[in-house]
Design an enzyme around this catalytic site. Structure first.
Site, PDB file in Angstrom:
ATOM      1  N   LYS A  73       0.827  -1.433  -0.126  1.00  0.00           N
ATOM      2  CA  LYS A  73      -0.090  -0.026  -0.009  1.00  0.00           C
ATOM      3  C   LYS A  73       0.966   1.251   0.119  1.00  0.00           C
ATOM      4  CE  LYS A  73      -3.439  -1.055  -0.572  1.00  0.00           C
ATOM      5  NZ  LYS A  73      -3.564  -2.079  -1.910  1.00  0.00           N
ATOM      6  N   GLY A  75       2.369   2.411  -2.874  1.00  0.00           N
ATOM      7  CA  GLY A  75       2.471   2.639  -4.306  1.00  0.00           C
ATOM      8  C   GLY A  75       3.242   1.678  -5.172  1.00  0.00           C
ATOM      9  N   THR A  77       1.825  -0.659  -7.055  1.00  0.00           N
ATOM     10  CA  THR A  77       0.941  -1.051  -8.554  1.00  0.00           C
ATOM     11  C   THR A  77       1.568   0.444  -9.368  1.00  0.00           C
ATOM     12  OG1 THR A  77      -0.711  -1.417  -6.952  1.00  0.00           O
ATOM     13  CG2 THR A  77      -1.091  -1.264  -9.373  1.00  0.00           C
ATOM     14  N   TRP A  78       1.699   1.399  -8.739  1.00  0.00           N
ATOM     15  CA  TRP A  78       1.886   2.729  -9.620  1.00  0.00           C
ATOM     16  C   TRP A  78       3.368   2.489  -9.885  1.00  0.00           C
ATOM     17  CZ3 TRP A  78       2.549   8.262  -6.940  1.00  0.00           C
ATOM     18  CH2 TRP A  78       2.782   9.159  -7.891  1.00  0.00           C
ATOM     19  N   HIS A 139       8.006  -7.819  -1.412  1.00  0.00           N
ATOM     20  CA  HIS A 139       7.647  -6.905  -0.384  1.00  0.00           C
ATOM     21  C   HIS A 139       8.523  -7.234   0.824  1.00  0.00           C
ATOM     22  CE1 HIS A 139       3.764  -4.968  -1.778  1.00  0.00           C
ATOM     23  NE2 HIS A 139       3.261  -5.925  -1.949  1.00  0.00           N
ATOM     24  N   ARG A 161       6.095   5.173   1.673  1.00  0.00           N
ATOM     25  CA  ARG A 161       4.880   6.239   1.572  1.00  0.00           C
ATOM     26  C   ARG A 161       4.769   6.623   3.368  1.00  0.00           C
ATOM     27  NH1 ARG A 161      -1.357   5.113  -0.184  1.00  0.00           N
ATOM     28  NH2 ARG A 161      -1.918   7.116  -0.634  1.00  0.00           N
ATOM     29  N   SER A 169      -4.605   3.194   3.826  1.00  0.00           N
ATOM     30  CA  SER A 169      -4.713   2.529   2.650  1.00  0.00           C
ATOM     31  C   SER A 169      -4.892   0.821   2.903  1.00  0.00           C
ATOM     32  CB  SER A 169      -3.586   2.771   1.610  1.00  0.00           C
ATOM     33  OG  SER A 169      -3.610   2.254   0.446  1.00  0.00           O
ATOM     34  N   LYS A 297      -7.892   6.206  -3.905  1.00  0.00           N
ATOM     35  CA  LYS A 297      -7.866   7.764  -3.875  1.00  0.00           C
ATOM     36  C   LYS A 297      -6.427   8.157  -4.385  1.00  0.00           C
ATOM     37  CE  LYS A 297     -10.904   9.712  -0.579  1.00  0.00           C
ATOM     38  NZ  LYS A 297     -10.916  10.377   0.770  1.00  0.00           N
ATOM     39  N   GLY A 298      -5.497   7.499  -3.909  1.00  0.00           N
ATOM     40  CA  GLY A 298      -4.035   8.000  -4.240  1.00  0.00           C
ATOM     41  C   GLY A 298      -3.746   9.434  -3.878  1.00  0.00           C
TER      42      GLY A 298
END
Ligand code: A3P
Length: 329
Positions: A73, A75, A77-78, A139, A161, A169, A297-298
């Protein structure tokens, strides 16, 4: 132990038995109903233990490998979409040929311990034929990576993050499983999870150990680990993407800069664009979750809409530990 050399006479069943014994001997906790074990100082979801050990035992890094590392959570995926776009952009005549409409970024960049080494203790996959640079994700905390990675010249991109937004998240992500079982979340439940999280009990946590492990390595060995903050990437995507491209060995050419390729990749991999991709509206890569749940939401600072001030205060213990080590957001 996973660091022992592989005994080829071990069958999958014998090894699975050994892992079950190991599992039984480790401290346990639950995370939204999912069992976790304290393995090598971090909380690993029990379903991943075998894959983690197979990865530690068998992975042979190449110097050209690129590994994205992150806590869930933060980022992932981004960054998967950005790295995939960076490394593949020149193989195509147009960016629109990148397969994001049909494949979720997690399908394009596999996690070593989750997918690549799943069920492969005795029959590891042959990864030698993959085109280079090979792009993987993990991870796992830095200290638990196989030594072969630590001593190789491969490059690790770490995305971090702030702990507040990461928790919020994570909370939303796991809550869907509870809600599907009929649980209605309340303040007390959230407080309980904040306490757990801040005490280090969350998937791949403690948070601060994870962050600091990669952060320290990025300071000592900046060619090995690039440390990126989600918040910085949101604020100055262009500068970050240029840096990322240089780090992974495929910098933008002057011509690309003139043609606004950087902006085009940022736009293509934005949350808004990814949410609109057909595969993310209706698809499912992980059996237990729909792709759409990976995009929420990011936003930076969304935590303030969810955490009370007393909950937020709990995070001081994490911030303190980061500060003591010389790291702050
Ligand atoms: P929020 O829940 O705060 O919205 P991970 O990919 O590591 O699971 O992280 C998930 C978080 O990243 C979610 O945060 C998600 O919305 C956000 N995210 C996913 N894709 C993103 C993108 N393309 N740009 C920015 N944030 C993104």
């Amino acid at each position: 132990s996973p660091s022992e050399p592989k005994n080829s006479s071990n069958t999958q069943e014998q090894l699975s038995e050994k892992i079950k014994d190991l599992e039984l001997s480790l401290p346990k906790e639950l995370w939204f109903g999912f069992p976790m074990q304290l393995y090598q100082g971090y909380w690993c979801l029990s379903v991943l233990l075998e894959g983690i050990i197979a990865f530690q035992t068998h992975f042979q890094p190449h110097d050209t490998d690129i590994i994205l590392a992150s806590l869930p959570k933060t980022g992932t995926t981004w960054l998967k979409s950005l790295l995939f776009a960076l490394l593949n952009r020149n193989k195509l005549s147009h960016l629109s040929e990148l397969p994001f409409n049909t494949k979720n970024p997690h399908e394009l960049v596999l996690h070593l311990e989750i997918e690549v080494f799943k069920n492969s203790l005795t029959n590891p996959p042959d990864l030698t034929q993959l085109p280079s640079p090979r792009l993987f994700a993990t991870h796992m905390p830095y200290h638990s990576l196989p030594d072969s990675i630590k001593t190789s010249k491969c490059r690790i991109v770490y995305v971090c993050r702030n702990p507040f937004d990461t928790f919020v998240s994570l909370w939303h992500f796991y809550l869907q499983f509870e809600v599907s079982k009929g649980t209605s979340p309340d303040k007390e439940m959230m407080e309980g999870y904040v306490n757990k999280y801040c005490a280090g009990v969350s998937p791949f946590g403690p948070y601060e150990d994870h962050v600091l492990g990669y952060w320290k390595e990025s300071k000592e060995n900046p060619k090995h680990v690039l440390f990126i903050e989600y918040e910085g990437l949101k604020k100055e995507p262009k500068d970050h993407l240029k840096k990322l491209a240089e780090f992974v060995g495929c910098p933008f050419s002057e011509e690309e800069e003139k043609e606004n390729v950087i902006d085009k990749i940022i736009e293509l991999c934005s949350l808004k664009s990814m949410k609109e991709m057909e595969v993310n509206k209706n698809g499912k890569f992980y059996v237990w979750v729909e792709n759409k749940a990976l995009f929420r939401k990011g936003e930076v600072g969304d935590w303030s809409n969810h955490l009370t001030s007393s909950m937020a205060k709990q995070f001081d213990q994490i911030l303190e530990k980061l500060k003591e080590a010389g790291f702050s957001f």
